[in-house]
Design an enzyme around this catalytic site. Structure first.
Site, PDB file in Angstrom:
ATOM      1  N   LYS A  13       0.817  -1.213  -0.130  1.00 54.19           N
ATOM      2  CA  LYS A  13       0.095   0.043   0.121  1.00 54.19           C
ATOM      3  C   LYS A  13       0.757   1.099  -0.014  1.00 54.19           C
ATOM      4  CE  LYS A  13      -2.257  -0.891   3.981  1.00 54.19           C
ATOM      5  NZ  LYS A  13      -1.557  -2.331   4.191  1.00 54.19           N
ATOM      6  N   ARG A  88      -9.411   1.266   8.741  1.00 55.72           N
ATOM      7  CA  ARG A  88      -9.160  -0.076   9.164  1.00 55.72           C
ATOM      8  C   ARG A  88     -10.198  -0.892  10.049  1.00 55.72           C
ATOM      9  NH1 ARG A  88      -3.189   1.036   8.848  1.00 55.72           N
ATOM     10  NH2 ARG A  88      -1.947  -0.813   9.151  1.00 55.72           N
ATOM     11  N   ARG A 127      11.820  -5.386   4.310  1.00 52.19           N
ATOM     12  CA  ARG A 127      11.607  -3.912   3.976  1.00 52.19           C
ATOM     13  C   ARG A 127      12.307  -3.034   4.751  1.00 52.19           C
ATOM     14  NH1 ARG A 127       5.475  -2.946   4.745  1.00 52.19           N
ATOM     15  NH2 ARG A 127       5.023  -3.231   7.054  1.00 52.19           N
ATOM     16  N   ARG A 161      11.296  -0.717  10.400  1.00 52.72           N
ATOM     17  CA  ARG A 161      10.405  -0.357  11.339  1.00 52.72           C
ATOM     18  C   ARG A 161      10.424  -1.516  12.455  1.00 52.72           C
ATOM     19  NH1 ARG A 161       4.657   0.395   8.161  1.00 52.72           N
ATOM     20  NH2 ARG A 161       3.993  -0.829   9.935  1.00 52.72           N
ATOM     21  N   ARG A 172      -0.420  -8.367  13.480  1.00 53.80           N
ATOM     22  CA  ARG A 172      -1.109  -7.303  12.654  1.00 53.80           C
ATOM     23  C   ARG A 172      -1.850  -8.021  11.549  1.00 53.80           C
ATOM     24  NH1 ARG A 172       4.263  -4.546  10.878  1.00 53.80           N
ATOM     25  NH2 ARG A 172       3.052  -3.314   9.366  1.00 53.80           N
TER      26      ARG A 172
HETATM   27  P1  AMP Z   1       1.090   0.773   8.916  1.00 52.33           P
HETATM   28  O1  AMP Z   1       2.140   1.746   8.788  1.00 52.33           O
HETATM   29  O2  AMP Z   1      -0.208   1.336   8.105  1.00 52.33           O
HETATM   30  O3  AMP Z   1       1.368  -0.809   8.655  1.00 52.33           O
HETATM   31  O4  AMP Z   1       0.551   1.083  10.423  1.00 52.33           O
HETATM   32  C1  AMP Z   1       1.516   0.528  11.344  1.00 52.33           C
HETATM   33  C2  AMP Z   1       0.489   0.551  12.688  1.00 52.33           C
HETATM   34  O5  AMP Z   1      -0.194   1.910  13.027  1.00 52.33           O
HETATM   35  C3  AMP Z   1      -0.717  -0.409  12.838  1.00 52.33           C
HETATM   36  O6  AMP Z   1      -0.189  -1.810  13.012  1.00 52.33           O
HETATM   37  C4  AMP Z   1      -1.475   0.451  13.871  1.00 52.33           C
HETATM   38  O7  AMP Z   1      -1.186  -0.110  15.013  1.00 52.33           O
HETATM   39  C5  AMP Z   1      -1.337   1.911  13.398  1.00 52.33           C
HETATM   40  N1  AMP Z   1      -2.135   2.307  12.800  1.00 52.33           N
HETATM   41  C6  AMP Z   1      -2.121   2.676  11.342  1.00 52.33           C
HETATM   42  N2  AMP Z   1      -3.256   3.124  10.578  1.00 52.33           N
HETATM   43  C7  AMP Z   1      -4.196   2.817  11.793  1.00 52.33           C
HETATM   44  C8  AMP Z   1      -5.687   3.016  11.787  1.00 52.33           C
HETATM   45  N3  AMP Z   1      -6.424   3.677  10.730  1.00 52.33           N
HETATM   46  N4  AMP Z   1      -6.392   2.819  12.844  1.00 52.33           N
HETATM   47  C9  AMP Z   1      -5.717   2.314  13.862  1.00 52.33           C
HETATM   48  N5  AMP Z   1      -4.380   2.111  14.088  1.00 52.33           N
HETATM   49  C10 AMP Z   1      -3.450   2.278  12.999  1.00 52.33           C
END
Ligand code: AMP
Length: 217
Positions: A13, A88, A127, A161, A172
């Protein structure tokens, strides 16, 4: 054009949202990036956010929505946007409907990036990104031209990360299946759902997205 990219961690994404920003001028809005900035701010809310992120859980809706709704009020949003990582869950999708309705805006499409679970772990394990400009890289699928230097900004510092750790990724992925996949039916019912084969190469997926942007615009 207003798009949502939907898909499990490691589906690509972030990479494709950056592509859509560069190729089609859409503003990339990553709630994950916004929340990582909140964590870096070293505040009470940052520590709360960090507790959720390091378990692989979703951060409470009110914190995410607060960060996002402030961003939606900025004038640059007018040029169109692509959400990476939001909504989400169904509650967030309903909030988004309301936020857009209040601004007399609508989504044009929600793109599901379909990837089988067993290849996600390999993708995530490899990554990393530039510590300066956040350009994303991968040990196998996307290495910088000069291995020690970011193609985009020339920095020689990279980072991985902390939530890309194997156990956190499992958590996740579980969260994705339980809380995020109901959005597929939610947007199908609203006739907004499109899908791309997220297992194809980066350029192929980008070409699939080009077709969606051209058709739905
Ligand atoms: P990402 O970078 O999109 O993989 O997000 C990393 C982490 O951020 C996720 O595992 C969640 O803990 C938090 N996160 C990101 N977007 C959201 C969202 N829309 N709602 C809740 N938690 C989020």
């Amino acid at each position: 054009m207003r798009l949502v990219l939907l898909g499990p961690p490691g589906a690509g994404k972030g990479t494709q949202a950056s592509y859509l920003q560069e190729r089609h001028g859409l503003l990339k809005l990553s709630t994950g990036d916004m929340l990582r900035s909140v964590v870096a701010s070293d505040s009470d809310v940052g520590r709360t956010v960090n507790d959720f992120m390091r378990r692989g859980d979703l951060v409470p809706d009110e914190i995410v929505v607060q960060a996002l709704s402030e961003r939606l009020d900025q004038p640059d949003m007018k040029r169109g946007f692509v959400f990476d990582g939001f909504p989400r869950n169904v509650a967030q999708a309903q909030v988004l409907d309301k936020l857009l309705e209040d601004k007399a805006l609508q989504l044009d499409a929600v793109v599901e990036m379909r990837v089988m679970d067993d290849i996600l772990a390999e993708r995530i394990a490899g990554r990393y990104s530039c510590a300066e400009c956040s350009e994303g890289y991968h040990d196998v699928f996307k290495v910088p031209v000069d291995a020690n230097m970011c193609d985009k900004c020339g920095s020689e510092t990279f980072s991985r990360r902390s939530d890309d750790d194997v156990d956190i990724v499992k958590s996740r992925l579980g969260v994705y299946h339980r809380q995020t996949t109901p959005l597929i039916a939610y947007y199908k019912d609203r006739n907004l759902l499109r899908s791309v084969d997220g297992m194809a190469g980066i350029d192929d997926v980008a070409a699939q997205l080009d077709r969606i942007v051209e058709c739905d615009h």
